[in-house]
Design a protein around this motif. Structure first.
Motif, PDB file in Angstrom:
ATOM      1  N   ALA A  99      -2.300   1.700   5.761  1.00 39.41           N
ATOM      2  CA  ALA A  99      -3.648   1.537   5.203  1.00 39.41           C
ATOM      3  C   ALA A  99      -4.580   0.756   6.130  1.00 39.41           C
ATOM      4  CB  ALA A  99      -3.557   0.813   3.866  1.00 39.41           C
TER       5      ALA A  99
ATOM      6  N   ILE B 275      -7.473   6.415   1.881  1.00 36.82           N
ATOM      7  CA  ILE B 275      -7.400   5.782   0.551  1.00 36.82           C
ATOM      8  C   ILE B 275      -8.644   6.154  -0.258  1.00 36.82           C
ATOM      9  CG2 ILE B 275      -7.535   3.563  -0.677  1.00 36.82           C
ATOM     10  CD1 ILE B 275      -5.888   2.348   1.613  1.00 36.82           C
TER      11      ILE B 275
ATOM     12  N   VAL C  39      -3.454   6.525  -5.796  1.00 38.46           N
ATOM     13  CA  VAL C  39      -3.152   6.186  -4.410  1.00 38.46           C
ATOM     14  C   VAL C  39      -2.163   5.029  -4.329  1.00 38.46           C
ATOM     15  CG1 VAL C  39      -4.117   5.532  -2.178  1.00 38.46           C
ATOM     16  CG2 VAL C  39      -5.491   6.888  -3.780  1.00 38.46           C
TER      17      VAL C  39
ATOM     18  N   ALA D 154      -0.607   2.798  -1.302  1.00 36.79           N
ATOM     19  CA  ALA D 154      -0.862   2.564   0.127  1.00 36.79           C
ATOM     20  C   ALA D 154       0.166   1.608   0.700  1.00 36.79           C
ATOM     21  CB  ALA D 154      -2.262   1.989   0.314  1.00 36.79           C
TER      22      ALA D 154
ATOM     23  N   ALA E  66      -6.847   1.681  -3.592  1.00 42.27           N
ATOM     24  CA  ALA E  66      -5.412   1.929  -3.794  1.00 42.27           C
ATOM     25  C   ALA E  66      -4.994   1.340  -5.141  1.00 42.27           C
ATOM     26  CB  ALA E  66      -4.600   1.305  -2.671  1.00 42.27           C
TER      27      ALA E  66
ATOM     28  N   THR F  43       0.462  -0.789  -4.036  1.00 43.06           N
ATOM     29  CA  THR F  43       0.693  -0.994  -2.601  1.00 43.06           C
ATOM     30  C   THR F  43       2.165  -1.286  -2.346  1.00 43.06           C
ATOM     31  OG1 THR F  43       0.091  -3.312  -2.888  1.00 43.06           O
ATOM     32  CG2 THR F  43      -1.629  -1.838  -2.037  1.00 43.06           C
TER      33      THR F  43
END
Ligand SMILES: [Zn+2]
Length: 342
Positions: free
Chosen positions: A175, A184, A194, A196, A212, A215
């Protein structure tokens, strides 16, 4: 004019700020006074020496150029001196079957400004006038110079190649890069969920701020295992990849049945291991992607102008510090783009 040039391929130290004659334009070209030029990984590869790429020395790098048009050739009609422009970085013949079908990125003479042709690490650059696109007036020079190549590339990967659909789960690898930060936002714009990957709490926070939903810290977590956990064991429909090396195998392992992986780069290495059992057993699709169609930059720019896609600038540096900027990118300590200003 001042320009950053190099006489031989090598490390960042080969880049030197020098006095150079102003470029001379052909009848179908425009002379652009460069106000900002974004740095791309491609610049680092060309500087280091790409196999099979013969370039005339001294060479000027730089694909992502914004500035004012100072002069145009006799055959140019659609732009005039005094106008601001964002320069489309890609070049194609415009006459072959691929170009005429709109697939200019499949043209056999496809290239990018700053690769063979001199680019924007300079006070002035000559470009084909057809590449001079209307300037996104909502952006400063420095931010506009962070748009072209990464948004073109990420748009083509997710929209043109992977055919991303609302509701799908997308894993964006890396990212922190320019192309990752664009991906993203594009994936979120298309209604995808999303996930990431990046390393370190600050970058993960930054990825969430860009849109995002979840994560993964790839320094401490296995991306395939974690992506599966975050999708109740299903895996993701799409992986956005540009790192390669050992990451590629983990990225493939993160895919759901019928999933597709799209890749535009291999910054960590061009050789990777692929488990063929996964490829056929999970009904996977692997998609290579190179730059994008010029029409796709027009599409992405609509959303940039509307403020729904925003370039991410890590820092702005003077042209004279181009070598230092390349070192920063090689050290992977940035988030988003580094932009040079003459
Ligand atoms: Zn062509």
């Amino acid at each position: 004019m001042k320009a950053v040039v190099f006489d031989r391929c090598g490390g960042p130290e080969v880049l030197e700020l020098r006095e150079r004659p102003d470029p001379v334009i052909a009848s179908d070209e425009a002379l652009v006074r460069v106000r900002a030029c974004g740095i791309n990984h491609l610049d680092l590869w060309v500087r280091a020496g790409l196999r099979g790429l013969d370039i005339e020395m001294p060479h000027v790098l730089g694909n992502d150029i914004v500035g004012e048009i100072e002069a145009v050739g006799a055959a140019v009609r659609h732009v005039k001196p005094g106008e601001r422009t964002l320069v489309l970085p890609t070049l194609s013949c415009g006459t072959c079957a691929a170009c005429l079908a709109g697939d200019d990125n499949l043209c056999r003479s496809y290239d990018v400004i700053g690769r063979r042709r001199n680019g924007g690490y300079a006070e002035r650059v000559a470009v084909p006038a057809a590449n001079c696109l209307p300037y996104p007036e909502n952006l400063s020079w420095e931010r506009a110079a962070a748009v072209p190549l990464v948004f073109l590339t990420a748009w083509h990967m997710l929209v043109g190649r992977a055919n991303l659909r609302p509701g799908e789960d997308v894993l964006v690898i890396g990212a922190g890069s320019g192309v990752g930060s664009a991906a993203i936002q594009i994936a979120a714009l298309f209604g995808a969920r999303v996930i990431a990957t990046a390393s370190g709490a600050a970058r993960l926070e930054h990825a969430r701020a860009l849109g995002a939903h979840d994560t993964i810290d790839h320094a401490s977590e296995d991306i395939a295992a974690r992506a599966r956990e975050l999708t109740d064991g299903k895996g993701v429909e799409v992986v956005f990849e540009h790192v390669g090396g050992p990451v590629f195998e983990r990225a493939v392992a993160a895919l759901a049945r019928n999933g597709r992986l799209v890749t535009c780069g291999a910054t960590a290495g061009g050789k990777a291991t692929l488990d063929l059992n996964l490829l056929f057993g999970r009904h996977l699709t692997l998609l290579g992607s190179w730059m994008g169609r010029r029409s796709e930059l027009f599409e992405a720019l609509k959303f940039v102008r509307a403020g729904r896609l925003a370039p991410v600038v890590d820092r702005v540096m003077p042209l004279a510090q181009a070598a230092e900027a390349h070192r920063l990118i090689e050290g992977r300590q940035h988030f988003g783009k580094i932009v040079l200003v003459p």
